[in-house]
Scaffold this motif. Structure first.
Motif, mmCIF file in Angstrom:
data_model
loop_
_atom_site.group_PDB
_atom_site.id
_atom_site.type_symbol
_atom_site.label_atom_id
_atom_site.label_comp_id
_atom_site.label_asym_id
_atom_site.label_seq_id
_atom_site.Cartn_x
_atom_site.Cartn_y
_atom_site.Cartn_z
ATOM 1 N N PRO A 579 0.837 -1.215 0.000
ATOM 2 C CA PRO A 579 0.000 0.000 0.000
ATOM 3 C C PRO A 579 0.865 1.255 0.000
ATOM 4 C CG PRO A 579 -0.783 -1.572 1.645
ATOM 5 C CD PRO A 579 0.552 -2.069 1.164
ATOM 6 N N GLY A 580 0.332 2.292 -0.623
ATOM 7 C CA GLY A 580 0.994 3.591 -0.603
ATOM 8 C C GLY A 580 2.091 3.769 -1.621
ATOM 9 N N VAL A 581 2.290 2.795 -2.519
ATOM 10 C CA VAL A 581 3.318 2.908 -3.566
ATOM 11 C C VAL A 581 2.619 2.987 -4.913
ATOM 12 C CG1 VAL A 581 5.265 1.780 -4.712
ATOM 13 C CG2 VAL A 581 5.034 1.683 -2.213
ATOM 14 N N ARG A 582 3.041 3.967 -5.721
ATOM 15 C CA ARG A 582 2.435 4.138 -7.044
ATOM 16 C C ARG A 582 3.150 3.245 -8.065
ATOM 17 N NH1 ARG A 582 1.812 10.094 -9.476
ATOM 18 N NH2 ARG A 582 0.494 10.224 -7.599
ATOM 19 N N TYR A 583 2.331 2.475 -8.768
ATOM 20 C CA TYR A 583 2.859 1.570 -9.785
ATOM 21 C C TYR A 583 2.408 2.045 -11.156
ATOM 22 C CZ TYR A 583 3.774 -1.429 -5.783
ATOM 23 O OH TYR A 583 4.219 -1.920 -4.586
ATOM 24 N N LYS A 584 3.335 1.913 -12.136
ATOM 25 C CA LYS A 584 3.045 2.309 -13.520
ATOM 26 C C LYS A 584 2.899 1.056 -14.369
ATOM 27 C CE LYS A 584 5.401 6.776 -13.462
ATOM 28 N NZ LYS A 584 6.402 7.643 -14.145
ATOM 29 N N PHE A 585 1.875 1.073 -15.193
ATOM 30 C CA PHE A 585 1.592 -0.059 -16.064
ATOM 31 C C PHE A 585 1.538 0.430 -17.510
ATOM 32 C CE2 PHE A 585 -0.235 -0.845 -11.943
ATOM 33 C CZ PHE A 585 0.151 -2.139 -11.646
ATOM 34 N N LEU A 608 -3.051 5.506 0.553
ATOM 35 C CA LEU A 608 -2.888 5.938 1.933
ATOM 36 C C LEU A 608 -3.129 7.437 2.021
ATOM 37 C CD1 LEU A 608 0.303 3.924 2.963
ATOM 38 C CD2 LEU A 608 -2.089 3.312 3.322
ATOM 39 N N PRO A 609 -3.373 7.977 3.202
ATOM 40 C CA PRO A 609 -3.582 9.428 3.335
ATOM 41 C C PRO A 609 -2.335 10.202 2.929
ATOM 42 C CG PRO A 609 -4.360 8.260 5.279
ATOM 43 C CD PRO A 609 -3.610 7.266 4.455
ATOM 44 N N PHE A 642 -3.691 9.244 -4.836
ATOM 45 C CA PHE A 642 -4.137 10.334 -5.703
ATOM 46 C C PHE A 642 -4.941 11.334 -4.873
ATOM 47 C CE2 PHE A 642 -4.096 6.661 -8.728
ATOM 48 C CZ PHE A 642 -2.999 7.077 -9.456
ATOM 49 N N VAL A 643 -4.542 12.611 -4.949
ATOM 50 C CA VAL A 643 -5.292 13.643 -4.223
ATOM 51 C C VAL A 643 -6.640 13.825 -4.910
ATOM 52 C CG1 VAL A 643 -5.349 16.054 -3.526
ATOM 53 C CG2 VAL A 643 -3.204 14.774 -3.411
ATOM 54 N N ARG A 644 -7.713 13.552 -4.192
ATOM 55 C CA ARG A 644 -9.074 13.646 -4.734
ATOM 56 C C ARG A 644 -9.724 14.989 -4.467
ATOM 57 N NH1 ARG A 644 -9.326 8.650 -7.529
ATOM 58 N NH2 ARG A 644 -8.204 7.117 -6.276
ATOM 59 N N GLY A 645 -9.182 15.747 -3.528
ATOM 60 C CA GLY A 645 -9.776 17.031 -3.178
ATOM 61 C C GLY A 645 -9.276 17.478 -1.826
ATOM 62 N N TYR A 646 -10.039 18.411 -1.229
ATOM 63 C CA TYR A 646 -9.617 19.000 0.038
ATOM 64 C C TYR A 646 -10.812 19.082 0.983
ATOM 65 C CZ TYR A 646 -5.747 20.443 -2.934
ATOM 66 O OH TYR A 646 -4.700 20.441 -3.813
ATOM 67 N N HIS A 647 -10.498 19.061 2.254
ATOM 68 C CA HIS A 647 -11.484 19.302 3.312
ATOM 69 C C HIS A 647 -11.051 20.542 4.089
ATOM 70 C CE1 HIS A 647 -12.698 14.810 3.299
ATOM 71 N NE2 HIS A 647 -13.529 15.523 2.564
ATOM 72 N N THR A 705 -7.106 11.575 -0.084
ATOM 73 C CA THR A 705 -6.942 10.643 -1.199
ATOM 74 C C THR A 705 -7.983 9.544 -1.064
ATOM 75 O OG1 THR A 705 -5.414 9.210 -0.002
ATOM 76 C CG2 THR A 705 -4.459 11.099 -1.155
ATOM 77 N N GLY A 706 -7.852 8.537 -1.919
ATOM 78 C CA GLY A 706 -8.734 7.387 -1.783
ATOM 79 C C GLY A 706 -8.523 6.648 -0.484
ATOM 80 N N GLY A 707 -7.396 6.920 0.191
ATOM 81 C CA GLY A 707 -7.123 6.319 1.494
ATOM 82 C C GLY A 707 -7.484 7.208 2.654
ATOM 83 N N GLY A 708 -8.164 8.326 2.374
ATOM 84 C CA GLY A 708 -8.599 9.205 3.453
ATOM 85 C C GLY A 708 -7.626 10.340 3.668
ATOM 86 N N GLU A 709 -7.548 10.812 4.880
ATOM 87 C CA GLU A 709 -6.678 11.923 5.247
ATOM 88 C C GLU A 709 -6.025 11.630 6.589
ATOM 89 O OE1 GLU A 709 -9.476 15.094 5.289
ATOM 90 O OE2 GLU A 709 -10.024 14.784 7.386
ATOM 91 N N THR A 710 -4.946 12.356 6.861
ATOM 92 C CA THR A 710 -4.262 12.174 8.137
ATOM 93 C C THR A 710 -5.074 12.817 9.252
ATOM 94 O OG1 THR A 710 -3.008 14.196 7.692
ATOM 95 C CG2 THR A 710 -2.004 12.099 7.050
ATOM 96 N N PRO A 711 -4.868 12.376 10.500
ATOM 97 C CA PRO A 711 -5.608 12.985 11.622
ATOM 98 C C PRO A 711 -5.311 14.475 11.748
ATOM 99 C CG PRO A 711 -4.563 10.927 12.290
ATOM 100 C CD PRO A 711 -4.027 11.250 10.934
#
Length: 925
Positions: A579-585, A608-609, A642-647, A705-711
């Motif tokens: 988890p948390g590693v970007r893979y290219k295909f 991951l966040p 991937f950054v999906r947006g902001y809170h 991201t798709g993994g949420g955000e940090t506390p």
């Protein structure tokens, strides 16, 4: 005569009664003999008794009632019906005691009754067997003594103390459920439902008051069961062996089960001595006997069981396992060989072959007494395990034991299938660096040990001489340089027999490899891997997906996967994915061994966040909003998702947040925040509205991201300013009136004179500066000294009664005009006023003058907001009382005189109202 008859009358009944009594007495047969003994092993009373011999001679059917007494209590009563015989043998009866007979004294008595009689005989005397409770022992003792107990049964134990001593403790270990009966010298203890699971031994302890003790041990077990799997067979037709399975009884040593094997016809003679280890067996020589009927008996202290087997030795052949097993192999066949110990018995055998994948094959020999079998259809250079067993060809009983497993390997063969090859192309000056990779696929069979790989490449256009290079089997990649021409590259595997078929790749000209940059699409991870899909093209006969297992390392461990032509998606899985590693295909389409790049994808096994929060660079504050601006968020390969947006989170420092358009977000400490979601990752600015002025807020911006955000840890704090519009409103409502009030206070005299001019005091008027007339301390104004503003009449009738008034030379001609609709009138004083003036003979004209504006009492009592013309008659009279007008003597004009009576008549109808305007908070008097 009379006396004679009387004597006969008395004697006749006596004669009749005597035979009756004799018959009843002869029908009762009391016990003449009674003997009681005991069997302590069985804890049983043995009772023997007898009756008179005449009862035996008459072979009477007699009922006996037997009672057993323990101490002073009858504990058992039983009836026995017996038909006596002439042999005269004593009668017997047994009784099993529920407690040890040693514990207490037991006594027995018996009485009888013939079936033809209704009368019971007298009880015999009690025949007593004393217990040890009456002995002179000095130490406690436990009964019964050591004993084997059956599982599930119950037992009653007793402890007898020494003579005159009391038992203090009587216990069992391990602890079980017990029922206790307590007596000073004897204690009873009943253990119910005995079980071996709490221990095969039960220990009992007894202590008296002098701490003298006694202990006993009891064994709990099971009676033997019928022997299981009992059967007999022979291996050499000379000796028979019977076997059976031993059952657990939980009794060991001298109490363990004892097995005896014997002929059923004579079980007292054992055929052999059994031995048991996992399985029991017993063997004996058969001699010339072929038919056998044998019985195995198992017994222990709790019981005995048997099992029987009847057999013909010829039908119970159980051969020994073959020995000296060996094999001959080719690349696809294996022949097994073996030998027998007993060559006199005709056997046929079976071979078991186990493949590397665990598959088991059984092969039977086709010819009886054959000592070999051939197994076909094996794989080259593959390890197999084989074993052999045999059985009687005639009267088959059972298979022999298997031989020891034999492991062998078939010989090598030519490799089958092709290697799976792939490449990585790097443009360099003058050509291309091509890194070749190869691996074995499930369809590729090495059929031996691979010793090397052969790589060959040649130009396609001019047909030049090919180049080749060989690598050891430990390598799976190499790098070659080719110029800008198209090349054909092949890779082959080689074992000790031959080469495999070549795997071919065609590298197009360098100019053909230049492609426009493809946009990378995002893919998602699943529980099984990373899901990838693409748009299929009909021109390709296969697709290839490649990726790096370790994209942050060099070399990155390039991997690839080939897929069929009708495929448009795949799940790529690898043990290296984290988890948390970007893979290219990269997705390629292949046709005629030429590959073309179709699409690029990037994705994560699991997002991951983000590691960092956006840095807020600018804050634009108003009294009810704040505008946040932050830097562009880094979206490089090192990001864990991937950054999906902001809170955006906002909350006042005091209280909970409930801003319009936000959602509630609860932190781990149960505090609440307002949450705003920005779903566009390109957005770098946001305005939070509906804030409260002059309030302190905490605020933070988090990327997700798709993994949420940090506390949420760190906040930024802001203070909203005051509302300027509110200040202006407050200025208008407070400051301006305050300023006006201050100016008015400063210019109070001018304001007072402008708004409320001072009413002149009559005492301070220059008109009243004369000294001629004074009444008490007040100056009196003479009418001829002032000119009234107007003269109004209350009514026309009163006006006609008035004589023209002649003013002094200082006054003008009087007028009787009506001004503003108000009637002014003269008011004359009452009769009491006349007394104030000195009497005179000449009629005098008295003029009464009243001016409410100068009346101090009227000013104090009158309503300043009420106009004079609205005064009621009642209030007018009050005013007259408060202020009495003064009467003046007009000495200048006689015509003005009138009688006192006329004056009195007009007192209530005439008033004089001075036309004086007084400003009183906007009113007019």
């Amino acid at each position: 005569m009379m006396n004679h008859f009387m004597i006969l009358a008395v004697l006749l009944p006596l004669r009749t009664c005597h035979p009756t009594y004799s018959w009843q007495e002869s029908d009762v047969f009391p016990v003449t003999y009674l003997n009681v003994s005991k069997d302590l092993d069985l804890q049983r009373l043995l009772v023997e008794w007898d009756v008179v011999k005449s009862a035996h001679d008459a072979e009477l059917a007699i009922s006996f009632e037997i009672q057993v007494r323990r101490t002073n209590e009858v504990v058992w009563t039983e009836f026995q019906n017996v038909t006596l015989d002439k042999l005269g043998k004593p009668l017997h009866w047994t009784w099993d005691s529920d407690i040890p007979l040693e514990c207490m004294s037991h006594a027995v008595r018996i009485r009888s009754k013939a079936e033809t009689s209704k009368i019971w005989s007298q009880w015999s005397l009690w025949e007593t067997l004393p217990g040890l409770d009456a002995s002179n022992r000095s130490v406690p003792q436990i009964f019964p003594k050591e004993k084997i107990l059956a599982e599930g049964s119950s037992i009653t134990l007793c402890c007898i103390g020494g003579k005159g001593r009391t038992i203090k403790e009587f216990s069992v270990y391990p602890t079980v459920d017990v029922n206790k009966y307590t007596k000073s010298q004897v204690r009873l203890l009943t253990v119910e439902n005995l079980s071996h699971d709490k221990g095969s031994n039960i220990h009992v302890y007894c202590y008296d008051e002098d701490k003298r003790s006694h202990e006993a041990a009891f064994f709990v077990g099971k009676p033997p069961d019928t022997p299981k799997d009992f059967s007999c067979q022979t291996q050499d037709m000379k000796r028979v062996t019977c076997t059976w399975r031993e059952e657990e009884t939980y009794l060991y040593g001298k109490n363990s089960p004892r097995y005896t094997l014997s002929k059923t016809s004579s079980q007292k003679m054992a055929l052999c001595k059994a031995s048991c280890f996992k399985q029991c067996s017993c063997s004996w020589d058969i001699g010339q006997q072929w038919i056998w009927n044998v019985t195995v008996t198992v017994e222990n202290p709790l019981g005995k069981k048997t099992a029987t087997d009847v057999f013909d030795v010829n039908h119970r052949m159980y051969p020994t396992a073959p020995f000296q097993v060996w094999e001959d192999c080719t690349d696809t066949e294996m022949t097994l060989h073996w030998n027998y110990e007993n060559n006199e018995i005709e056997l046929f055998c079976q071979t078991e072959v186990v493949h590397p994948d665990g598959k088991v094959e059984l092969h039977n020999s086709s010819v009886a007494d054959s000592r070999r079998v051939k197994v076909r259809g094996l794989q080259p250079y593959t390890e197999y395990t084989a074993r052999v067993r045999c059985g009687a060809a005639r009267h088959f009983w059972r298979w022999s034991e298997w031989t020891q497993p034999l492991t062998t390997r078939t010989k090598e063969g030519t490799p089958s299938g092709k290697l799976d090859i792939w490449r990585e192309i790097t443009p360099v000056f003058g050509g291309l660096n091509v890194t070749l990779f190869w691996k074995q696929t499930p369809s590729f069979q090495a059929n031996g040990k691979i010793i090397s790989y052969e790589v060959t490449w040649e130009k396609i256009e001019d047909g030049s001489q090919p180049e080749s290079i060989s690598f050891s089997s430990v390598y799976n990649s190499t790098r070659i340089f080719i110029d800008n021409h198209s090349y054909r590259i092949s890779v082959m595997a080689k074992n000790n027999v031959n080469f495999s078929l070549p795997s071919i790749l065609i590298i197009s000209r360098a100019t053909d490899n230049s492609t426009e940059e493809l946009k990378e699409g995002q893919v998602n991870g699943t529980d099984d891997g990373i899901f990838i899909s693409w748009e299929p093209r009909s021109i390709y006969n296969s697709y290839i997906i490649d990726w790096c297992n370790f994209p942050r390392l060099q070399p990155c461990d390039l991997q690839w996967k080939r897929l069929g032509p009708n495929t448009s998606s795949a799940v790529i899985s690898s043990a290296a994915f984290v988890p948390g590693v970007r893979y290219k295909f990269s997705i390629y389409g292949s046709v005629a061994n030429r590959a073309s790049l179709l699409e690029k994808k990037i994705g994560y096994l699991k997002e991951l966040p983000p590691r960092l929060d956006p840095v807020v660079r600018k804050l634009d504050l108003t009294y009810n909003s704040v505008t946040l601006s932050w830097d562009s968020y880094l979206t490089n390969e090192s990001e864990p998702g991937f950054v999906r947006g902001y809170h955006v989170y906002v909350s006042p420092m005091q209280g909970n947040c409930n801003l319009k358009g936000s959602k509630k977000h609860v932190l781990s400490d149960e505090s609440e925040l307002c949450k705003y979601t920005i779903e566009n990752p390109e957005e770098k600015r946001y305005t939070v509205k509906h804030l409260m002025p002059n309030t302190k807020y905490k605020i933070v911006v988090k990327a997700f991201t798709g993994g949420g955000e940090t506390p949420i840890v760190n906040f930024r704090y802001i203070d909203t300013p005051y509302n300027s519009n509110m200040l202006y409103f407050i200025f208008l409502l407070v400051i301006v009136p305050t300023l006006v009030a201050a100016i008015c206070h400063w210019k109070m005299k001018w304001v007072k004179e402008w708004c409320c001019p001072v009413i002149p005091s009559p005492n301070k008027s220059k008109v009243l500066s004369f000294k001629e007339f004074k009444i008490d301390s007040e100056k009196v104004l003479k009418i001829n000294d002032c000119i009234p503003d107007m003269l109004a009449m209350d009514s026309n009738a009163e006006a006609h009664k008035l004589h023209p008034v002649t003013w002094s030379s200082l006054s003008s001609t009087p007028t009787e005009d009506k001004i503003d609709g108000h009637n002014s009138s003269w008011i004359y004083p009452g009769e009491n006023v006349a007394g104030d003036f000195p009497p005179t003979d000449t009629p005098q004209t008295h003029t009464c003058f009243e001016n409410f504006a100068y009346s101090s009492p009227l000013e104090a009592e009158s309503d300043p907001y009420q106009m004079p013309e609205t005064l009621e008659a009642g209030k007018t009279n009050q005013a007259v009382v408060l202020y009495q007008p003064q009467c003046y003597i007009d000495i200048f004009h006689e015509d003005a005189a009138s009688t006192t009576r006329e004056r009195g008549e007009r007192t209530s109808s005439l008033k004089y109202i001075s036309q004086t305007d007084v400003c009183w908070l906007g009113g007019r008097l």
